[in-house]
Write a protein that holds these residues in place. Structure first.
Motif, short mmCIF file in Angstrom:
data_model
loop_
_atom_site.label_atom_id
_atom_site.label_comp_id
_atom_site.label_asym_id
_atom_site.label_seq_id
_atom_site.Cartn_x
_atom_site.Cartn_y
_atom_site.Cartn_z
N ILE A 100 79.04 2.25 33.74
CA ILE A 100 79.08 0.79 33.89
C ILE A 100 79.62 0.34 35.24
CG2 ILE A 100 79.18 0.33 31.41
CD1 ILE A 100 82.22 -0.18 31.78
N LYS A 101 80.14 1.25 36.04
CA LYS A 101 80.71 0.86 37.33
C LYS A 101 79.95 1.39 38.54
CE LYS A 101 85.33 -0.29 35.99
NZ LYS A 101 86.60 -0.55 36.59
N ASN A 102 79.38 2.58 38.44
CA ASN A 102 78.68 3.20 39.56
C ASN A 102 77.20 2.80 39.50
OD1 ASN A 102 77.36 4.96 41.36
ND2 ASN A 102 78.85 6.57 41.01
N PRO A 103 76.63 2.29 40.59
CA PRO A 103 75.22 1.87 40.58
C PRO A 103 74.24 2.96 40.16
CG PRO A 103 76.28 1.06 42.55
CD PRO A 103 77.27 1.98 41.88
N THR A 104 74.63 4.23 40.30
CA THR A 104 73.76 5.31 39.85
C THR A 104 73.96 5.59 38.37
OG1 THR A 104 75.35 7.08 40.29
CG2 THR A 104 73.88 6.44 42.11
N GLY A 105 75.06 5.15 37.81
CA GLY A 105 75.39 5.45 36.42
C GLY A 105 75.95 6.85 36.26
N ALA A 106 76.16 7.55 37.38
CA ALA A 106 76.60 8.95 37.37
C ALA A 106 78.02 9.07 37.93
CB ALA A 106 75.64 9.79 38.20
N PRO A 107 78.70 10.17 37.64
CA PRO A 107 80.03 10.41 38.20
C PRO A 107 80.00 10.53 39.73
CG PRO A 107 79.64 11.86 36.34
CD PRO A 107 78.33 11.21 36.67
N CYS A 108 81.15 10.34 40.34
CA CYS A 108 81.26 10.35 41.80
C CYS A 108 81.61 11.71 42.38
CB CYS A 108 82.32 9.34 42.24
SG CYS A 108 84.01 9.83 41.76
N ASP A 109 81.64 12.74 41.56
CA ASP A 109 82.12 14.05 42.01
C ASP A 109 81.48 14.53 43.31
OD1 ASP A 109 83.82 14.15 39.82
OD2 ASP A 109 82.34 15.19 38.59
N GLU A 110 80.16 14.51 43.38
CA GLU A 110 79.47 14.98 44.59
C GLU A 110 79.77 14.09 45.78
OE1 GLU A 110 75.02 16.12 46.19
OE2 GLU A 110 75.31 15.75 44.06
#
Length: 134
Positions: A100-110
């Motif tokens: 719900i926060k990242n425009p990709t919907g994915a984690p920021c790990d990479e």
């Protein structure tokens, strides 16, 4: 669709599949197969790869910008440890809301790994330059 609905300023049809536009210089943030578009100005957060350096968000859940990671790496004298950087920034809490926060919907790990490498590259070049001057 959940990500787009949460981040979009307008109404989103949850029955449709939305795709993130990957072209950095394009004003479209999301699009559907039937050519429905959501412009980046109609999204509540900047999309990192479509933003200026000052607005380049690495971790949306913790509100961490690229400039924050650069600052941490310099303050720590070079650092490749995400946990240390999070502790330095005082942002160890708040993860896990990527959908719900990242425009990709994915984690920021990479993204985080890449940001640390970028910051260390700048730091190491600066140190090399200082060593040449000494």
């Amino acid at each position: 669709s959940i990500t787009v609905a949460t981040l979009s300023k307008g109404k989103v049809n949850l029955e449709k599949d939305y795709y993130l536009c990957l072209r950095p210089n394009c004003n479209v943030a999301y699009f559907t197969e039937d050519k429905e578009y959501i412009e980046k100005t109609d999204v509540n957060v900047p999309i990192w790869f479509k933003s200026k350096y000052e607005e380049y968000i690495v971790c949306y859940c913790r509100d961490i910008y690229l400039k924050d990671i650069v600052k941490a790496v310099f303050a720590l004298g070079g650092c490749e440890n995400k946990k240390e950087i999070l502790e330095f920034l005082g942002k160890t809490e708040g993860a896990g809301k990527c959908i719900i926060k990242n425009p990709t919907g994915a984690p920021c790990d990479e993204l985080f790994v890449n940001a640390i490498a970028y910051a260390n590259n700048i730091y190491n070049k600066m140190k090399e330059q200082q060593n040449k001057e000494d």
